[in-house]
Write a protein that holds these residues in place. Structure first.
Motif, PDB file in Angstrom:
ATOM      1  N   ARG A  84      -7.568   7.223  -8.268  1.00 20.14           N
ATOM      2  CA  ARG A  84      -7.836   5.962  -7.555  1.00 20.14           C
ATOM      3  C   ARG A  84      -9.180   5.331  -7.940  1.00 20.14           C
ATOM      4  O   ARG A  84      -9.363   4.131  -7.811  1.00 20.14           O
ATOM      5  CB  ARG A  84      -7.771   6.232  -6.040  1.00 20.14           C
ATOM      6  N   SER A 137       0.829  -1.218   0.000  1.00 24.04           N
ATOM      7  CA  SER A 137       0.000   0.000   0.000  1.00 24.04           C
ATOM      8  C   SER A 137       0.861   1.264   0.000  1.00 24.04           C
ATOM      9  O   SER A 137       1.807   1.383   0.786  1.00 24.04           O
ATOM     10  CB  SER A 137      -0.909  -0.013   1.242  1.00 24.04           C
ATOM     11  N   ASN A 138       0.506   2.206  -0.866  1.00 25.48           N
ATOM     12  CA  ASN A 138       1.300   3.447  -0.914  1.00 25.48           C
ATOM     13  C   ASN A 138       1.148   4.260   0.376  1.00 25.48           C
ATOM     14  O   ASN A 138       2.108   4.848   0.865  1.00 25.48           O
ATOM     15  CB  ASN A 138       0.964   4.292  -2.153  1.00 25.48           C
ATOM     16  N   TYR A 139      -0.057   4.270   0.976  1.00 29.05           N
ATOM     17  CA  TYR A 139      -0.221   5.054   2.206  1.00 29.05           C
ATOM     18  C   TYR A 139       0.442   4.377   3.404  1.00 29.05           C
ATOM     19  O   TYR A 139       0.932   5.048   4.313  1.00 29.05           O
ATOM     20  CB  TYR A 139      -1.709   5.303   2.489  1.00 29.05           C
ATOM     21  N   LYS A 143      -2.817  14.586  -2.722  1.00 29.08           N
ATOM     22  CA  LYS A 143      -3.553  13.437  -2.189  1.00 29.08           C
ATOM     23  C   LYS A 143      -4.999  13.387  -2.693  1.00 29.08           C
ATOM     24  O   LYS A 143      -5.475  12.345  -3.136  1.00 29.08           O
ATOM     25  CB  LYS A 143      -3.514  13.557  -0.656  1.00 29.08           C
ATOM     26  N   GLU A 146      -5.836   7.185   8.990  1.00 33.38           N
ATOM     27  CA  GLU A 146      -5.592   8.333   8.105  1.00 33.38           C
ATOM     28  C   GLU A 146      -4.121   8.786   8.211  1.00 33.38           C
ATOM     29  O   GLU A 146      -3.679   9.290   9.258  1.00 33.38           O
ATOM     30  CB  GLU A 146      -6.527   9.514   8.399  1.00 33.38           C
ATOM     31  N   SER A 147      -3.436   8.652   7.097  1.00 33.02           N
ATOM     32  CA  SER A 147      -1.991   8.936   7.092  1.00 33.02           C
ATOM     33  C   SER A 147      -1.654  10.343   7.621  1.00 33.02           C
ATOM     34  O   SER A 147      -0.707  10.510   8.391  1.00 33.02           O
ATOM     35  CB  SER A 147      -1.427   8.746   5.684  1.00 33.02           C
ATOM     36  N   GLY A 182     -11.999   0.844   7.309  1.00 33.21           N
ATOM     37  CA  GLY A 182     -11.433  -0.465   6.978  1.00 33.21           C
ATOM     38  C   GLY A 182     -10.227  -0.365   6.054  1.00 33.21           C
ATOM     39  O   GLY A 182      -9.912  -1.298   5.324  1.00 33.21           O
ATOM     40  N   LYS A 183      -9.555   0.795   6.081  1.00 35.00           N
ATOM     41  CA  LYS A 183      -8.419   1.012   5.168  1.00 35.00           C
ATOM     42  C   LYS A 183      -7.092   0.912   5.911  1.00 35.00           C
ATOM     43  O   LYS A 183      -7.048   0.944   7.143  1.00 35.00           O
ATOM     44  CB  LYS A 183      -8.541   2.382   4.508  1.00 35.00           C
ATOM     45  N   MET A 184      -6.032   0.836   5.161  1.00 33.79           N
ATOM     46  CA  MET A 184      -4.696   0.853   5.744  1.00 33.79           C
ATOM     47  C   MET A 184      -3.990   2.109   5.280  1.00 33.79           C
ATOM     48  O   MET A 184      -4.274   2.574   4.165  1.00 33.79           O
ATOM     49  CB  MET A 184      -3.917  -0.397   5.347  1.00 33.79           C
ATOM     50  N   PRO A 185      -3.106   2.682   6.111  1.00 36.71           N
ATOM     51  CA  PRO A 185      -2.607   2.154   7.377  1.00 36.71           C
ATOM     52  C   PRO A 185      -3.435   2.638   8.564  1.00 36.71           C
ATOM     53  O   PRO A 185      -4.262   3.544   8.448  1.00 36.71           O
ATOM     54  CB  PRO A 185      -1.214   2.796   7.460  1.00 36.71           C
ATOM     55  N   PRO A 198      -6.841  -4.696   4.199  1.00 35.38           N
ATOM     56  CA  PRO A 198      -8.083  -3.969   4.467  1.00 35.38           C
ATOM     57  C   PRO A 198      -9.236  -4.925   4.737  1.00 35.38           C
ATOM     58  O   PRO A 198      -9.302  -5.997   4.134  1.00 35.38           O
ATOM     59  CB  PRO A 198      -8.344  -3.208   3.174  1.00 35.38           C
TER      60      PRO A 198
HETATM   61  N1  LIG Z   1      -7.065   8.619   3.211  1.00 34.13           N
HETATM   62  C1  LIG Z   1      -6.396   7.403   3.609  1.00 34.13           C
HETATM   63  C2  LIG Z   1      -6.299   6.498   2.405  1.00 34.13           C
HETATM   64  C3  LIG Z   1      -5.919   5.092   2.769  1.00 34.13           C
HETATM   65  C4  LIG Z   1      -6.188   4.146   1.614  1.00 34.13           C
HETATM   66  O1  LIG Z   1      -6.859   4.488   0.621  1.00 34.13           O
HETATM   67  N2  LIG Z   1      -5.663   2.949   1.758  1.00 34.13           N
HETATM   68  C5  LIG Z   1      -5.914   1.936   0.755  1.00 34.13           C
HETATM   69  C6  LIG Z   1      -4.630   1.167   0.466  1.00 34.13           C
HETATM   70  S1  LIG Z   1      -3.397   2.211  -0.271  1.00 34.13           S
HETATM   71  C7  LIG Z   1      -6.916   0.935   1.309  1.00 34.13           C
HETATM   72  O2  LIG Z   1      -6.830   0.543   2.449  1.00 34.13           O
HETATM   73  N3  LIG Z   1      -7.872   0.536   0.456  1.00 34.13           N
HETATM   74  C8  LIG Z   1      -8.871  -0.427   0.806  1.00 34.13           C
HETATM   75  C9  LIG Z   1     -10.266   0.105   0.667  1.00 34.13           C
HETATM   76  O3  LIG Z   1     -10.446   1.175   0.047  1.00 34.13           O
HETATM   77  O4  LIG Z   1     -11.167  -0.545   1.163  1.00 34.13           O
HETATM   78  C10 LIG Z   1      -5.024   7.740   4.204  1.00 34.13           C
HETATM   79  O5  LIG Z   1      -4.482   8.800   3.871  1.00 34.13           O
HETATM   80  O6  LIG Z   1      -4.507   6.963   5.033  1.00 34.13           O
END
Ligand SMILES: N[C@@H](CCC(=O)N[C@@H](CS)C(=O)NCC(=O)O)C(=O)O
Length: 207
Positions: free
Chosen positions: A105, A10-12, A97, A61-62, A47-50, A34
């Motif tokens: 994205r 994951s880029n974030y 971003k 949220e990064s 439910g996102k990473m990190p 995720p």
């Molecule tokens: N706004 C979030 C974006 C995080 C994000 O989009 N992570 C992606 C991986 S790079 C993710 O977990 N995607 C899974 C999903 O959208 O359910 C941040 O800055 O941390």
């Protein structure tokens, strides 16, 4: 010790890991793809990473995580001391971003996983990404860093968000996103050599 949840692909996640390394903070990486499961959502409401765990307190949220890390470990600073310069660096990071990476994205499932995308979605996304690039190039100083003469969080977002947007643009629009922005290309090449970023790249390649 800080626990960092997510995946190295994951880029974030990579961006946040690079910031932890920049600041010389100890952390433990915990593999967590995720998910919409309750325990994951408790850590990261979308439910996102990190996400990170600091003694049982979760932060997602990064940018929120970086803000926390900046406060517990001010040096090396990822924002200039001057309030205006600091605000301009955050402004730039947010445009990269939100207006370039997040716009692109929407086509990630089509670019990476073979999902279908309508011609209309592809065209709308292309024009939004190009609009975002125009905004970013207006703010980007490249002097030599993204927001001026010091390395800031805007460089982190430049490296990790612009890279993702470029790959999607190439695949979906057959467009070299950075073709008209040689200074940003040069900055990306310089940032790739930065020890924190190079370490994250090398470790991601190992899996
Ligand atoms: N706004 C979030 C974006 C995080 C994000 O989009 N992570 C992606 C991986 S790079 C993710 O977990 N995607 C899974 C999903 O959208 O359910 C941040 O800055 O941390």
């Amino acid at each position: 010790m800080i626990k960092l949840y997510g995946l190295r692909m994951s880029n974030y996640y990579s961006l946040t890991k690079a910031v932890l390394i920049e600041k010389g903070l100890e952390f433990e990486e915990i593999k967590a793809p995720p998910s919409q499961k309750d325990d994951y959502l408790e850590r990261s409401p979308m439910g996102k990473m990190p996400s990170i765990d600091v003694d049982g307190v979760y932060i997602s949220e990064s940018l929120a995580i970086i803000n926390y890390l900046e406060q517990i470990q001010p040096e090396p600073a990822l924002l200039p001391a001057d309030p205006i310069k600091s605000a301009k660096a955050v402004e730039l990071a947010l445009h990269i971003k939100l207006d370039v990476e997040l716009a692109a994205r929407r086509l990630l499932p089509a670019a990476l996983f073979g999902a279908t995308a309508s011609d209309e979605l592809i065209e709308t996304t292309r024009s939004e990404v190009l609009r975002g690039m125009k905004a970013v190039s207006q703010l980007m100083v490249c002097g030599p860093y993204a927001a001026g003469d010091s390395f800031t969080l805007a460089d982190m977002y430049t490296f990790y968000s612009m890279g993702a947007a470029s790959s999607i643009s190439k695949k979906m629009f057959d467009l070299e996103l950075l073709e008209d922005y040689p200074q940003i290309s040069d900055l990306l090449a310089m940032l790739a050599e930065r020890p924190s970023i190079a370490q994250v790249t090398a470790e991601a390649a190992k899996k």
